[in-house]
Write a protein that holds these residues in place. Structure first.
Motif: not given
Ligand code: ZN
Ligand code: ZN
Ligand code: ZN
Length: 366
Positions: A251-255, A278-284, A286-290
């Motif tokens: 899951e983390v790999y996919g994020v 910001g774009v790359a960080r937002e993906v992470i 949103r998945a809960g790993y920020g």
């Protein structure tokens, strides 16, 4: 490497310095000096100083004993070289080449001992870093530089292709790292500069030093490696897994893969460097790993492995065609594992092109 190319860079640096209110730039042996003059001596306590002024021709102050190699440099025959001998005061000699007041840009790699001595002989000048002028010039690569960066990236790809065929389980991180270093050189690098190999929980440390830990079945392994090829750097990261991955890893790999992909997709002319982060960080996020993405998204690359532009929150510098940088988001879960995926990309007229071509899907190694 021709003199014209370097002379043209010195002319552009002089005019950019003038535009930005600098009375002069003082550059010592460093990647800045290589960029401007093609001359690459060792930085020493005896100063070698290239002086660039908006209102004068470039001059290089050189210790007498180094005049022969300086004359052999690409610009050695086309700019004035002034020798100084042991016993002379080189800083007084430098002061004679500089205005008595105004703002001077000193190379970011100029030693403190040289800067303090220059300040003492030029009490009327103010001093700041030359990267204020040179950072932007060096960030926008010309066609020849992009070709060099592409060759370095492809050589790193080929080192990765070599390493993924080899066994991981039962070998130490240090053994894999030394294989990687050899593969980088075999693929054409002048030298390997760094080979991070981090297995299992060690992968949760972004700059882990490869050590004596033996890689076990089920370990994720982060490999971040690169070196210089014709003076220009490679820098790539892939995360592989030795056999069956631990719970939660896929899951983390996919994020991280999504974040990397979307970061690259967001890079284009006119976009702020900080917005790609910001774009790359937002993906992470949103998945809960920020909170586990603990570093900036990327850094420029060229004659140095880390140089402007930095893809970091708050950097409003706009991307331009020719800029080259890494896009390397990661997630690091302490005590468990880490994932990072890194490619070097260059900005084109409408987007960004990945210079690395290695697969980004999860690879299982043995
Ligand atoms: Zn790093
Ligand atoms: Zn890296
Ligand atoms: Zn990097």
């Amino acid at each position: 490497v021709n003199a014209d190319r370097h002379l043209e860079r010195m002319v552009r640096a002089a005019s950019a310095a003038g535009d930005q209110g600098f009375a002069g730039l003082v550059i010592a042996p460093s990647p800045d000096l290589v960029y401007l003059s093609g001359y690459d001596p060792m930085p020493l306590e005896r100063p070698t100083l290239l002086v660039i002024r908006p209102d004068a021709e470039p001059v290089m102050l050189v210790p007498d004993l180094e005049l022969p190699p300086a004359r052999e440099a690409p610009v050695g025959a086309s700019i004035e070289l002034i020798g100084w001998s042991d016993g002379d005061d080189p800083y007084e000699a430098a002061a004679r080449l500089l205005p008595v007041d105004g703002r001077l840009g000193v190379g970011d790699r100029l030693w403190a001992s040289h800067v303090l001595a220059l300040q003492a002989v030029l009490p009327g000048c103010s001093f700041t870093t030359a990267s204020a002028v040179l950072g932007h010039l060096r960030a926008v690569k010309d066609a020849e530089e992009l070709t060099a960066l592409r060759a370095a990236a492809r050589a790193a790809d080929s080192a990765f292709e070599g390493i993924r065929e080899r066994p991981f389980v039962g070998r130490t991180e240090a053994q894999v790292a030394s294989d990687l270093a050899r593969l980088l050189v075999d693929a054409g690098h002048d030298r390997a500069d760094f080979t991070i190999v981090a297995g299992g929980p060690n992968a949760a440390s972004p700059h882990h030093e490869a050590g004596g830990r033996t890689i076990r079945p089920g370990d994720p392994v982060v490999m971040d490696f690169g070196g210089a090829l014709d003076g220009y750097f490679s820098d790539m990261t892939r995360t592989v897994v030795a056999g069956e991955p631990p719970p939660g890893f896929e899951e983390v790999y996919g994020v991280v893969r999504d974040a990397q992909q979307q970061g690259v997709a967001a890079a284009r002319p006119g976009v702020a460097a900080g917005d790609v982060d910001g774009v790359a960080r937002e993906v992470i996020r949103r998945a809960g790993y920020g909170e586990w993405f603990v570093h900036r998204t990327g850094h420029g690359i060229g004659l140095e492995v880390h140089e402007p532009p930095y893809l970091v929150r708050g950097n409003d510098q706009q991307l331009e065609p020719g800029m080259a940088f890494s896009v390397e988001p990661g997630v690091y879960l302490p005590g468990r594992f880490g994932v990072r995926i890194e490619d070097i990309v260059s900005v084109t007229s409408e987007g960004a092109e990945s210079l690395n071509r290695s697969p980004r899907d999860l690879l299982v190694v043995t």
